[in-house]
Motif scaffolding. Sequence first.
Motif, PDB file in Angstrom:
ATOM      1  N   LEU A 263      -2.015  -5.801   0.090  1.00  0.00           N
ATOM      2  CA  LEU A 263      -1.771  -4.386   0.365  1.00  0.00           C
ATOM      3  C   LEU A 263      -1.094  -4.148   1.709  1.00  0.00           C
ATOM      4  O   LEU A 263      -0.280  -3.218   1.850  1.00  0.00           O
ATOM      5  CB  LEU A 263      -3.086  -3.601   0.306  1.00  0.00           C
ATOM      6  CG  LEU A 263      -3.582  -3.245  -1.098  1.00  0.00           C
ATOM      7  CD1 LEU A 263      -4.981  -2.649  -1.042  1.00  0.00           C
ATOM      8  CD2 LEU A 263      -2.621  -2.274  -1.780  1.00  0.00           C
TER       9      LEU A 263
ATOM     10  N   ARG B 215       0.833  -1.210   0.000  1.00  0.00           N
ATOM     11  CA  ARG B 215       0.000   0.000   0.000  1.00  0.00           C
ATOM     12  C   ARG B 215       0.870   1.263   0.000  1.00  0.00           C
ATOM     13  O   ARG B 215       0.641   2.197  -0.791  1.00  0.00           O
ATOM     14  CB  ARG B 215      -0.928   0.004   1.211  1.00  0.00           C
ATOM     15  CG  ARG B 215      -1.783   1.277   1.319  1.00  0.00           C
ATOM     16  CD  ARG B 215      -2.716   1.259   2.514  1.00  0.00           C
ATOM     17  NE  ARG B 215      -3.862   0.366   2.294  1.00  0.00           N
ATOM     18  CZ  ARG B 215      -3.997  -0.836   2.839  1.00  0.00           C
ATOM     19  NH1 ARG B 215      -3.045  -1.317   3.653  1.00  0.00           N
ATOM     20  NH2 ARG B 215      -5.053  -1.571   2.584  1.00  0.00           N
TER      21      ARG B 215
ATOM     22  N   ALA C 150      -6.130   6.833  -0.990  1.00  0.00           N
ATOM     23  CA  ALA C 150      -6.717   5.539  -0.628  1.00  0.00           C
ATOM     24  C   ALA C 150      -7.529   4.961  -1.783  1.00  0.00           C
ATOM     25  O   ALA C 150      -7.430   3.764  -2.095  1.00  0.00           O
ATOM     26  CB  ALA C 150      -7.590   5.687   0.607  1.00  0.00           C
TER      27      ALA C 150
ATOM     28  N   GLU D  90      -4.748  -6.763  -4.298  1.00  0.00           N
ATOM     29  CA  GLU D  90      -5.567  -6.226  -3.206  1.00  0.00           C
ATOM     30  C   GLU D  90      -5.322  -6.966  -1.895  1.00  0.00           C
ATOM     31  O   GLU D  90      -5.279  -6.361  -0.823  1.00  0.00           O
ATOM     32  CB  GLU D  90      -7.049  -6.317  -3.574  1.00  0.00           C
ATOM     33  CG  GLU D  90      -7.499  -5.325  -4.634  1.00  0.00           C
ATOM     34  CD  GLU D  90      -8.957  -5.496  -4.973  1.00  0.00           C
ATOM     35  OE1 GLU D  90      -9.773  -4.682  -4.498  1.00  0.00           O
ATOM     36  OE2 GLU D  90      -9.290  -6.449  -5.706  1.00  0.00           O
TER      37      GLU D  90
ATOM     38  N   VAL E 270      -5.058   4.006  -4.780  1.00  0.00           N
ATOM     39  CA  VAL E 270      -4.270   2.817  -4.461  1.00  0.00           C
ATOM     40  C   VAL E 270      -5.129   1.563  -4.583  1.00  0.00           C
ATOM     41  O   VAL E 270      -4.686   0.536  -5.108  1.00  0.00           O
ATOM     42  CB  VAL E 270      -3.656   2.933  -3.045  1.00  0.00           C
ATOM     43  CG1 VAL E 270      -3.145   1.576  -2.556  1.00  0.00           C
ATOM     44  CG2 VAL E 270      -2.522   3.956  -3.048  1.00  0.00           C
ATOM     45  N   GLN E 271      -6.366   1.644  -4.100  1.00  0.00           N
ATOM     46  CA  GLN E 271      -7.271   0.494  -4.188  1.00  0.00           C
ATOM     47  C   GLN E 271      -7.541   0.135  -5.655  1.00  0.00           C
ATOM     48  O   GLN E 271      -7.554  -1.052  -6.027  1.00  0.00           O
ATOM     49  CB  GLN E 271      -8.586   0.798  -3.469  1.00  0.00           C
ATOM     50  CG  GLN E 271      -9.416  -0.433  -3.108  1.00  0.00           C
ATOM     51  CD  GLN E 271      -8.755  -1.288  -2.032  1.00  0.00           C
ATOM     52  OE1 GLN E 271      -8.111  -0.764  -1.125  1.00  0.00           O
ATOM     53  NE2 GLN E 271      -8.887  -2.596  -2.155  1.00  0.00           N
TER      54      GLN E 271
ATOM     55  N   ALA F 267      -4.326  -1.429  -7.119  1.00  0.00           N
ATOM     56  CA  ALA F 267      -4.117  -2.764  -6.540  1.00  0.00           C
ATOM     57  C   ALA F 267      -5.040  -3.784  -7.197  1.00  0.00           C
ATOM     58  O   ALA F 267      -4.641  -4.927  -7.470  1.00  0.00           O
ATOM     59  CB  ALA F 267      -4.350  -2.725  -5.038  1.00  0.00           C
TER      60      ALA F 267
END
Length: 364
Positions: free
Chosen positions: A133, A99, A117, A130, A120-121, A124
């Motif tokens: 992370l 992450r 946030a 995911e 990044v999600q 990922a």
Amino acid sequence: MAKITLDNLAHSYLSRPASEADFALKELNHVWGDGEAYALLGASGCGKSTLLNIISGLLRPSQGRILFNDQDVTDQATAARNIAQVFQFPVVYDTMTVRDNLAFPLRNRGAEASYIAERVQTIARMIGMEAELGRKARGLTADAKQKISLGRGMVREDVNALLFDEPLTVIDPHMKWELRTQLKALHHEFGHTMIYVTHDQTEALTFADKVVVMHDGRVVQMGTPQELFERPEHTFVGYFIGSPGMNLLDAQVMGNKAVVQGVEIPLGADYARPTGRVQIGVRPEFVRLTAGPDGLPVTVRRIEDVGRHKIVRCELAGVQINAIAAEGALISPEMTRLTFDPAAINVYADDWRVTPKSQAQEAA
């Protein structure tokens, strides 16, 4: 996003180059469109990575300029060019979590925590990490670390260009296909200018809007995958792209016919009488094995069944000629002649494609 202009660009790793042969990158003059996806394709040592490093600012060219959106950035530092670059091997922060690795470029630029946030999600999910992370990068495999590098390169939406230097080398084959698909989807969604260096024609042809083929420090052709397949401008493009590559045969060309080993071959256009080393080029897909009497007399050396079709390896006067036959095609011992589709034959003089007279007159 940026339009990238290469203006009289060349580079030598010698302090005092004495001739063109001393240049790893010969003179280039090209304009690459804003928001396009390009693949730099060529064999090792052809100048691909040198050119990419000049674009990114890691290397200053020996001569010429590089411009982003018509602004000269030749002497700008890498950070000032606002680009993201992913290298051949993983570059990650081992002590950080996945992450934090992905978030690093955004935090450096003061992005809001909620946006970081969310972004990044998204990335990922795109790279299939995911579930990892919260893990430290230190204990991950090489291909997982390279996926982090790819993700970190893609996490910013405001870059002028995304540069990839053979980024899938350490990725397993199945994941390569998935990541290429994701990169293409990212390009369609955000319209970044993307430049992707590879020696793998499959990667280049499936990823790029336009493929830039390099050979011996030069760009020998830039075009769509279809253009490179149907009309290679240089013999290197012909035999480097395709599996097998283009057949090249020394020939005498007179107007709309060629003579190879005493056999006359009809051409699809009038090529006048080119001089120098003259060759005809035809891809195996447009070669047919027949029982005669017309065509080139050949010896069939072997037949390779590759599943979706057969590759027939033939020989004429010590030169290999490949033909592609349908998977269910019956090939008998009497089939010892090769014929070519005239419309699919290209003519070359000293390795460069000769323009048919009709096309030359239209261009004039």
